[in-house]
Design a protein around this motif. Structure first.
Motif, mmCIF file in Angstrom:
data_model
loop_
_atom_site.group_PDB
_atom_site.id
_atom_site.type_symbol
_atom_site.label_atom_id
_atom_site.label_comp_id
_atom_site.label_asym_id
_atom_site.label_seq_id
_atom_site.Cartn_x
_atom_site.Cartn_y
_atom_site.Cartn_z
ATOM 1 N N LEU A 402 2.173 -10.150 -10.819
ATOM 2 C CA LEU A 402 0.875 -10.137 -10.716
ATOM 3 C C LEU A 402 0.956 -8.494 -11.001
ATOM 4 O O LEU A 402 -0.204 -8.093 -11.749
ATOM 5 C CB LEU A 402 0.376 -10.422 -9.440
ATOM 6 N N GLY A 403 1.631 -7.709 -10.541
ATOM 7 C CA GLY A 403 1.521 -6.256 -10.890
ATOM 8 C C GLY A 403 1.641 -5.890 -12.173
ATOM 9 O O GLY A 403 0.806 -5.186 -12.757
ATOM 10 N N PHE A 404 2.507 -6.431 -12.787
ATOM 11 C CA PHE A 404 2.822 -6.068 -14.359
ATOM 12 C C PHE A 404 1.745 -6.759 -15.174
ATOM 13 O O PHE A 404 1.226 -6.274 -16.398
ATOM 14 C CB PHE A 404 4.256 -6.500 -14.806
ATOM 15 N N ALA A 405 1.326 -8.032 -14.669
ATOM 16 C CA ALA A 405 0.255 -8.570 -15.450
ATOM 17 C C ALA A 405 -1.135 -7.676 -15.461
ATOM 18 O O ALA A 405 -1.989 -7.555 -16.537
ATOM 19 C CB ALA A 405 -0.053 -9.912 -14.844
ATOM 20 N N GLN A 406 -1.569 -7.118 -14.234
ATOM 21 C CA GLN A 406 -2.540 -6.363 -13.961
ATOM 22 C C GLN A 406 -2.422 -4.750 -14.936
ATOM 23 O O GLN A 406 -3.251 -4.346 -15.504
ATOM 24 C CB GLN A 406 -2.680 -5.823 -12.511
ATOM 25 N N PRO A 417 -7.048 -10.361 -28.053
ATOM 26 C CA PRO A 417 -7.840 -11.437 -27.174
ATOM 27 C C PRO A 417 -6.568 -12.507 -27.004
ATOM 28 O O PRO A 417 -6.936 -13.059 -25.772
ATOM 29 C CB PRO A 417 -8.640 -11.780 -28.485
ATOM 30 N N THR A 418 -5.587 -12.772 -27.958
ATOM 31 C CA THR A 418 -4.597 -13.991 -27.458
ATOM 32 C C THR A 418 -3.720 -13.541 -26.202
ATOM 33 O O THR A 418 -3.711 -14.272 -25.331
ATOM 34 C CB THR A 418 -3.743 -14.219 -28.803
ATOM 35 N N GLN A 419 -3.624 -12.155 -26.207
ATOM 36 C CA GLN A 419 -2.665 -11.699 -25.001
ATOM 37 C C GLN A 419 -3.511 -11.520 -24.036
ATOM 38 O O GLN A 419 -2.945 -11.871 -22.816
ATOM 39 C CB GLN A 419 -2.303 -10.187 -25.529
ATOM 40 N N LYS A 420 -4.814 -11.416 -24.051
ATOM 41 C CA LYS A 420 -5.524 -11.258 -22.881
ATOM 42 C C LYS A 420 -5.792 -12.520 -22.157
ATOM 43 O O LYS A 420 -5.713 -12.732 -21.100
ATOM 44 C CB LYS A 420 -6.939 -10.767 -23.250
ATOM 45 N N ASP A 421 -5.944 -13.576 -23.130
ATOM 46 C CA ASP A 421 -6.049 -14.976 -22.617
ATOM 47 C C ASP A 421 -4.664 -15.378 -21.644
ATOM 48 O O ASP A 421 -4.616 -15.890 -20.840
ATOM 49 C CB ASP A 421 -6.130 -16.131 -23.693
ATOM 50 N N SER A 422 -3.531 -14.982 -22.442
ATOM 51 C CA SER A 422 -2.344 -15.305 -21.667
ATOM 52 C C SER A 422 -2.057 -14.450 -20.229
ATOM 53 O O SER A 422 -1.588 -15.045 -19.457
ATOM 54 C CB SER A 422 -1.072 -14.925 -22.386
ATOM 55 N N LEU A 427 -2.284 -14.197 -14.392
ATOM 56 C CA LEU A 427 -2.897 -13.808 -13.161
ATOM 57 C C LEU A 427 -3.790 -15.027 -12.347
ATOM 58 O O LEU A 427 -3.521 -15.022 -11.228
ATOM 59 C CB LEU A 427 -4.170 -12.737 -13.644
ATOM 60 N N HIS A 428 -4.293 -15.794 -13.094
ATOM 61 C CA HIS A 428 -4.919 -16.956 -12.537
ATOM 62 C C HIS A 428 -3.831 -17.816 -11.804
ATOM 63 O O HIS A 428 -4.023 -17.866 -10.532
ATOM 64 C CB HIS A 428 -5.654 -18.051 -13.450
ATOM 65 N N ALA A 429 -2.746 -18.216 -12.371
ATOM 66 C CA ALA A 429 -1.768 -19.111 -11.747
ATOM 67 C C ALA A 429 -0.885 -18.302 -10.599
ATOM 68 O O ALA A 429 -0.922 -18.751 -9.580
ATOM 69 C CB ALA A 429 -0.827 -19.431 -12.840
ATOM 70 N N TYR A 733 -0.880 -0.821 6.362
ATOM 71 C CA TYR A 733 0.322 -1.854 5.813
ATOM 72 C C TYR A 733 -0.475 -2.741 4.826
ATOM 73 O O TYR A 733 -1.419 -3.571 5.001
ATOM 74 C CB TYR A 733 0.458 -2.651 7.299
ATOM 75 N N LEU A 734 0.496 -2.691 3.626
ATOM 76 C CA LEU A 734 -0.148 -3.196 2.533
ATOM 77 C C LEU A 734 0.963 -4.510 2.229
ATOM 78 O O LEU A 734 2.060 -4.139 2.444
ATOM 79 C CB LEU A 734 -0.359 -2.506 1.295
ATOM 80 N N THR A 735 0.282 -5.631 1.807
ATOM 81 C CA THR A 735 1.322 -6.858 1.511
ATOM 82 C C THR A 735 1.482 -6.775 0.111
ATOM 83 O O THR A 735 0.570 -6.546 -0.581
ATOM 84 C CB THR A 735 0.810 -7.911 2.234
ATOM 85 N N LYS A 736 2.594 -7.389 -0.259
ATOM 86 C CA LYS A 736 2.773 -7.789 -1.645
ATOM 87 C C LYS A 736 2.409 -9.158 -1.949
ATOM 88 O O LYS A 736 2.691 -9.957 -1.029
ATOM 89 C CB LYS A 736 4.236 -7.352 -2.040
ATOM 90 N N PRO A 737 1.890 -9.709 -3.306
ATOM 91 C CA PRO A 737 1.532 -8.933 -4.360
ATOM 92 C C PRO A 737 0.251 -7.979 -4.170
ATOM 93 O O PRO A 737 -0.502 -8.288 -3.281
ATOM 94 C CB PRO A 737 1.305 -9.832 -5.639
ATOM 95 N N ILE A 738 0.596 -6.692 -4.451
ATOM 96 C CA ILE A 738 -0.428 -5.518 -4.286
ATOM 97 C C ILE A 738 -1.834 -5.820 -5.158
ATOM 98 O O ILE A 738 -1.642 -6.304 -6.076
ATOM 99 C CB ILE A 738 -0.107 -4.001 -4.365
ATOM 100 N N LYS A 739 -2.845 -5.420 -4.534
ATOM 101 C CA LYS A 739 -4.172 -5.423 -5.376
ATOM 102 C C LYS A 739 -4.346 -3.784 -5.685
ATOM 103 O O LYS A 739 -4.306 -3.172 -5.112
ATOM 104 C CB LYS A 739 -5.405 -5.969 -4.808
ATOM 105 N N VAL A 740 -4.336 -3.546 -7.061
ATOM 106 C CA VAL A 740 -4.521 -2.248 -7.686
ATOM 107 C C VAL A 740 -5.603 -1.494 -7.121
ATOM 108 O O VAL A 740 -5.105 -0.201 -6.447
ATOM 109 C CB VAL A 740 -4.427 -2.375 -9.251
ATOM 110 N N ASN A 741 -6.736 -1.804 -7.094
ATOM 111 C CA ASN A 741 -7.694 -1.232 -6.312
ATOM 112 C C ASN A 741 -7.571 -0.961 -4.840
ATOM 113 O O ASN A 741 -7.761 0.376 -4.467
ATOM 114 C CB ASN A 741 -9.062 -1.763 -6.544
ATOM 115 N N GLU A 742 -7.153 -1.920 -3.967
ATOM 116 C CA GLU A 742 -6.837 -1.619 -2.739
ATOM 117 C C GLU A 742 -5.707 -0.634 -2.591
ATOM 118 O O GLU A 742 -5.784 0.418 -1.620
ATOM 119 C CB GLU A 742 -6.295 -2.916 -2.304
ATOM 120 N N PHE A 743 -4.678 -0.749 -3.365
ATOM 121 C CA PHE A 743 -3.562 0.243 -3.429
ATOM 122 C C PHE A 743 -3.795 1.620 -3.436
ATOM 123 O O PHE A 743 -3.670 2.730 -2.831
ATOM 124 C CB PHE A 743 -2.382 -0.292 -4.218
ATOM 125 N N MET A 744 -4.726 2.151 -4.727
ATOM 126 C CA MET A 744 -4.961 3.212 -4.888
ATOM 127 C C MET A 744 -6.265 3.729 -3.932
ATOM 128 O O MET A 744 -6.150 5.091 -3.516
ATOM 129 C CB MET A 744 -5.943 3.312 -6.148
#
Length: 782
Positions: A402-406, A417-422, A427-429, A733-744
């Motif tokens: 999820l981190g690298f996908a974000q 667009p094709t990469q964006k759909d992938s 991320l959805h899964a 205390y942050l849990t993985k997978p991280i959410k980028v906005n929350e982490f920052m």
């Protein structure tokens, strides 16, 4: 005989006089009650007449205030009484029983109607802003004339009622005096008759006593004969009783010699009564202690000295004449004669061998249950440890995915667009898989009994506002409108705030997910008769059949919804049910096919919580930018997973004002922290060598690094893991997978906190130096 007739005659006369006196008392009391009732009715009539005139005056005053100012507030007294004055007049007429008074009330009725019509006319003209009409109408004086006529009639009415009240008061006082006179006369008569009756009774008693003494002497001779016969019968009954009871009985004299044994005692001891009679009880009743096998003390002698003795069941063994052993329970009581002197003792005992065997079996069973319980608790602990470990193992790869996908989603240049759909599919899964993991772990923690809730007074309006802010974007995407209740006063329920939100979000999410396009979701809050608050979520979906309703709250049972393409775990409702029950509440559902469903929960309504109600507003905070300055901020990340480390490196590389150091284990992390003194430390928990918690404690003890905020960044996401980490001293205390906005956002808060701490330390150092210089004085060196 003649004296008896005199007594009965006197008694008859006395009873007649007493009855006559009693009737007189009842008559006098009845007269008082009648007079009191009339007086009470007069008071009510007079008070209601006064109230009628007071309300009419209020209506007139209300009209004048409105006519002068045009302020609708002045009309409130008029509006309150205008419909009730006629009814109050009719009620007053029904209460009064005086014809002359009723005549005056009849005269008031048309006057009152005219007066109210006049007031209404003035008000209507003022409402139409016709000030000239109001002045003209008032100037005619019709209202004053009607009021004077009403007042005259009511004054005449009151004079009649006052006169009646005075008459009834006089009658009441006269009846009271009559009652006192009757009571006094009856008391004197009763005293005289009592003295006369006592004298006659005394004379007759003396005569009868002499006759009774003669008869008693004859009866005593007859009774002695009957007692001898009864004693024989009693001895026979005693023998029958001793032979039929379920306990063994041995009787002794004061020398502890046996005088009697029943058949059961003969059976257990192996001695017949003929053989045992006149023998010491210790020779026949041979007992030992069950545990030590030493001779036990026979309680007969102690009983003769101290009273009843009760033995301890299952600790005494009787050894019969033939060597057979019985577990027994025994007791011993003294035998006393008519002068309460101890003349012997009775020893009662019974065979409890079967009962002892049952108790022994129950004790062994209890030990087995305790052992099984300990094994089960150990298994639960192992299960929790396994789940915690699995949570970490599952979240670590999910964090990288999820981190690298974000990162890819926001990379420069932006994906095609094709990469964006992938990326969206990844991320959805990934987030769905994370939700599934969370639901399974939640359910496991609840069923293991290790979930701790903090039940307290929770503001229901605040929780619903927060839930609405979280769920409304999901509803808007599907074109579904949502309705929430409006609260006009505080409303609190007994619940755990976090878990209550979890349950409500689950119900709201289901109501949106399984609704129709353009449908509605309605949330209601009502108070039940049982003192609970019911929160219901109503949707306009396809509804559920009775068979489906019966299968609700079953784990992984999605009731056929998996065929619709809607994603779900089939665990949310099960977790919600367990959480609601842990919060001492209930959960349920009703549904109609083709119409929709209503899911509801009931929680205890906390009526004792009276804090000020403030409307809560849930604001989604976007991640604030990291403050920039002339110097780069230094971060240290202690992580042994290369993928996780790479993710943070790429994330930090997008901020030129930040610089990142990394360490693969706790020891290296401590060394880097002491040598470089970073502004913030990111710490994994499960590290090779020492754990992240141990490393954090070492850094806290070192003055060089004690001030640095340390943020836990771990895949250990169980509630007890988070609680344990915060208690140990982590800043966040942050849990993985991280959410980028929350982490920052967390990183920003930590940097600000560290900077503030450094400034405070500089101020303290400056103050200490100044104090030291002041103490040493000018011209000296410290």
């Amino acid at each position: 005989m003649k004296s008896s007739y005199k007594i009965w005659g006197t008694l008859t006369v006395a009873l007649l006089l007493v009855a006559l006196g009693t009737l007189s008392l009842f008559w006098a009391y009845g007269q008082i009650e009648q007079a009191a009732e009339k007086r009470h009715r007069n008071h009510i009539v007079i008070r209601q007449a006064q109230d009628l005139m007071s309300e009419l005056k209020d209506a007139e005053t209300s009209m004048r205030g409105y006519a002068l100012t045009g302020d609708e507030a002045f009309l409130e007294p008029y509006l309150n009484v205008r419909e009730g004055l006629a009814g109050r007049l009719r009620e007053l007429r029904g209460l009064t029983k005086i014809p002359d008074a009723q005549v005056h009330l009849d005269a008031v009725e048309p006057l009152l109607t005219a007066k109210m019509a006049h007031i209404a006319q003035v008000i209507e003209l003022r409402r139409k802003q016709d000030t000239a009409g109001v002045i003209a109408l008032v100037a005619k004086g019709e209202g004053n004339r009607l009021m004077d006529l009403i007042r005259d009639e009511m004054n005449a009415f009151n004079q009649i009622e006052d006169a009646a009240l005075a008459q009834n008061e006089a009658l009441f006082q006269a009846n009271l005096r009559n009652l006192f006179a009757v009571i006094l006369l009856a008391s004197l008569l009763t005293l005289v008759l009592a003295l006369l009756f006592a004298g006659l009774t005394y004379r007759d008693t003396q005569h009868q006593l002499k006759s009774l003494l003669h008869l008693e002497t004859l009866r005593m001779l007859e009774t002695q004969q009957q007692a001898n016969a009864a004693l024989q019968i009693s001895e026979e009954k005693l023998a029958v009783t001793l032979n039929s009871i379920g306990d063994a009985v041995i009787a002794t004299d004061v020398e502890t010699l046996i005088t009697l044994m029943n058949p059961l005692a003969e059976k257990l001891t192996g001695w017949t009564q003929a053989e045992a009679k006149a023998r010491p009880v210790s020779e026949v009743f041979h007992i030992i202690n069950k545990d030590s096998r030493l001779p036990a003390i026979i309680p007969v002698m102690e009983t003769l000295e101290h009273g009843t003795i009760v033995g301890l069941a299952n600790h005494t063994v009787l050894i019969a004449r033939g060597g057979h052993e019985y577990d027994i329970a025994d007791s011993c009581a003294p035998i006393r004669d008519r002068e309460n002197r101890v003349v012997g003792a009775v020893l009662v005992f019974r065979d409890v061998s079967t009962e002892y065997a049952i108790e022994q079996a129950l004790r062994e069973k209890a030990i087995e249950l305790e052992t099984a319980k300990a094994i089960a608790e150990k298994a639960n602990l192992a299960k929790s440890d396994f789940l915690s470990s699995m949570s970490h193992e599952l979240r670590s790869p999910l964090n990288a995915i999820l981190g690298f996908a974000q990162l890819m989603e926001s990379d420069s240049p932006l994906p095609t667009p094709t990469q964006k759909d992938s990326i969206d599919q990844i991320l959805h899964a990934g987030w769905f898989l994370l939700e599934l993991i969370n639901d399974i772990l939640d359910l496991a923690v609840i069923e293991s009994g290790r979930l701790s809730l903090s039940l307290e007074a929770v503001s229901l309006p605040e929780v619903l506002i927060e839930c609405r802010a979280m769920i409304e974007p999901q509803a808007q995407k599907r074109g579904i409108s949502m309705t929430f209740p409006l609260f006009t006063e505080p409303c609190y329920v007994k619940a755990d705030r976090t878990r209550l939100k979890q349950v409500l979000i689950n119900l709201l999410s289901n109501a949106i997910k399984y609704n129709q396009t353009g449908g509605t979701v309605k949330v209601d809050c009502t108070q039940s008769r049982t003192g609970c608050m019911r929160i219901s979520v109503k949707d306009t979906g396809a509804g559920l059949t009775q068979e489906m309703l019966a299968q609700l709250f079953q784990a992984f049972n999605r009731l056929g919804k998996e065929a619709t393409g809607e994603e779900g775990t089939g665990i949310g409702l099960v977790v919600s049910k367990r959480l609601v029950e842990l919060m001492q509440g209930k959960i349920g559902a009703e549904s109609t096919v083709g119409t929709g469903s209503v899911f509801w929960i009931e929680l205890i309504h906390d009526t004792t919580h009276h804090e000020e109600y403030t409307k809560a507003v849930n604001t989604v905070m976007a991640a604030s930018p990291i403050p920039t300055g002339p110097d780069k901020r230094l971060l240290l990340y202690v992580e042994d997973n290369p993928a996780n480390l790479k993710l943070i490196e790429q994330l930090i590389s997008r901020h030129p004002d930040l610089r990142l150091l990394s360490a693969m284990n706790g020891q290296d992390g401590i060394a880097l922290a002491i040598g470089q003194v970073p502004d913030v430390i990111l710490m994994d928990i499960n590290l090779p060598g020492i754990s992240g918690i141990e490393a954090m404690k070492i850094l806290r003890q070192d003055p060089i690094t004690a001030h640095i905020p340390i943020v836990a960044l771990s895949a250990n996401a169980m509630p007890r893991d988070i609680e344990k980490g915060l208690e140990a001293g982590f800043f966040r205390y942050l849990t993985k997978p991280i959410k980028v906005n929350e982490f920052m956002e967390t990183l920003n808060v930590a940097l600000e906190h560290g900077e503030k701490t450094i400034k405070e330390q500089e101020i303290m150092t400056t103050v200490e130096v100044a104090l030291e210089n002041a103490e040493t004085g000018p011209g000296t060196s410290a």
